[in-house]
Design an enzyme around this catalytic site. Structure first.
Site, PDB file in Angstrom:
ATOM      1  N   GLY A  27       0.806  -1.221   0.000  1.00 56.60           N
ATOM      2  CA  GLY A  27       0.000   0.000   0.000  1.00 56.60           C
ATOM      3  C   GLY A  27       0.831   1.260   0.000  1.00 56.60           C
ATOM      4  O   GLY A  27       2.033   1.234  -0.270  1.00 56.60           O
ATOM      5  N   ASN A  28       0.149   2.398   0.262  1.00 59.90           N
ATOM      6  CA  ASN A  28       0.752   3.728   0.136  1.00 59.90           C
ATOM      7  C   ASN A  28       1.369   3.843  -1.269  1.00 59.90           C
ATOM      8  O   ASN A  28       2.539   4.133  -1.447  1.00 59.90           O
ATOM      9  CB  ASN A  28       1.791   3.987   1.228  1.00 59.90           C
ATOM     10  CG  ASN A  28       2.152   5.462   1.293  1.00 59.90           C
ATOM     11  OD1 ASN A  28       3.311   5.841   1.269  1.00 59.90           O
ATOM     12  ND2 ASN A  28       1.157   6.310   1.335  1.00 59.90           N
ATOM     13  N   HIS A  33       4.233   1.600  -8.311  1.00 54.92           N
ATOM     14  CA  HIS A  33       3.220   0.540  -8.237  1.00 54.92           C
ATOM     15  C   HIS A  33       2.250   0.646  -9.416  1.00 54.92           C
ATOM     16  O   HIS A  33       1.867  -0.356 -10.014  1.00 54.92           O
ATOM     17  CB  HIS A  33       2.400   0.669  -6.940  1.00 54.92           C
ATOM     18  CG  HIS A  33       3.185   0.506  -5.681  1.00 54.92           C
ATOM     19  ND1 HIS A  33       3.458   1.550  -4.828  1.00 54.92           N
ATOM     20  CD2 HIS A  33       3.746  -0.589  -5.120  1.00 54.92           C
ATOM     21  CE1 HIS A  33       4.134   1.107  -3.792  1.00 54.92           C
ATOM     22  NE2 HIS A  33       4.341  -0.185  -3.943  1.00 54.92           N
TER      23      HIS A  33
END
Ligand code: PAF
Length: 282
Positions: A27-28, A33
């Site tokens: 995440g973040n 990503h």
């Protein structure tokens, strides 16, 4: 995009498909990503991402508790990137009981560099990745999973695990995405204060300079060049763990003439309380 929190829901949503393209994350999410999701997209018949901050890969003194958790913003970014399914399990879902069966990767690869400075890290990573793979790909004839090259050693560890366990999964290694000043994008960049954020680009510069020095010296004394590179960063206030020239294939120090094999320059160093890693293939 569907968001699911249990393995049963995940498998139910995946059941019509035959080749998931999967991007595991903690995440973040940043552009690195998102680039992986976009690259993975055309390689499968459904695109899945996971968000799970995996306690098993953090040492007790590390940042498990403070690791940024930004599920709503992450979900929006994933949907915009074309992700079809987000698996965001709670800890009890992935670890309903203490995880006493673990993947211990070969020590030649996983005890050096990151594994040396973060003992147990690759056991935690390999264990959760195998578990996530089993959640996503069970019953699937094949699949593809994407990992960022910023975590260079992680890509090698996962590739070897997939090969040795004969998992029908192709591993895609995505290029590191960088800010304009060269800093590799990382969720941990969020920890840097404004002055540290400016200084942070020096890690990439130091690695490039080390690569340049290694390539241009006729018979380079690599240990001396690496020590100089670390001292130069230390003089700027960093605490370097390593800056080193390695073979891309197995991350061992090069044996023969440098020009004869593909190399990668890897580094890890602490700036204030933030530990950053980066690398360049040369
Ligand atoms: O690279 C990461 O974000 C993590 O190590 C991974 C692969 C998602 C496993 O927790």
């Amino acid at each position: 995009m569907h968001i699911v929190h249990t393995i049963a829901e995940l498998r139910a949503h995946l059941s019509p498909f035959k080749r998931p393209a999967f991007v595991p994350t903690m995440g973040n999410l940043h552009d690195g990503h998102i680039a992986l999701v976009k690259q993975a997209n055309p390689l499968g018949d459904v695109t899945v991402s996971s968000i799970f901050v995996n306690r098993l890969q953090f040492a007790p003194n590390e940042d498990f508790e403070s690791y940024p958790r930004t599920l709503d913003a992450d979900a929006q970014r994933l949907e915009a990137a074309g992700c079809n399914l987000l698996f965001a399990p709670r800890e009890k879902e992935l670890y309903p009981e203490p995880q006493t069966y673990k993947v211990h990767p070969a020590t030649d690869l996983s005890d050096m560099l990151e594994g040396h400075f973060r003992p147990g890290f690759f056991i935690g990573v390999s264990t959760v990745v195998l578990k996530l793979f089993s959640c996503v790909y069970a019953g699937m004839p094949s699949g593809v999973a994407a990992f960022g090259k910023k975590d260079y050693q992680q890509v090698l560890v996962v590739r070897r695990m997939v090969r040795q366990f004969a998992l029908p999964i192709d591993i895609l290694a995505g290029e590191t995405q960088r800010a304009e000043d060269g800093l590799a994008l990382s969720s941990r960049n969020a920890y840097l204060n404004p002055a540290e954020r400016i200084e942070a680009a020096q890690l990439a510069k130091a690695l490039k300079a080390l690569g340049e020095a290694a390539r241009t010296c006729n018979t380079p004394d690599l240990a001396a060049l690496e020590a100089q590179a670390m001292q130069a960063l230390a003089r700027r206030g960093w605490k370097p763990d390593y800056l080193t020239v390695r073979r891309r294939a197995d991350l061992l120090p090069p044996q023969g003439p440098l020009a004869s094999e593909p190399l990668v320059i890897l580094g890890a160093a602490k700036l204030g309380n933030t530990r950053l890693i980066d690398n360049f293939e040369i």
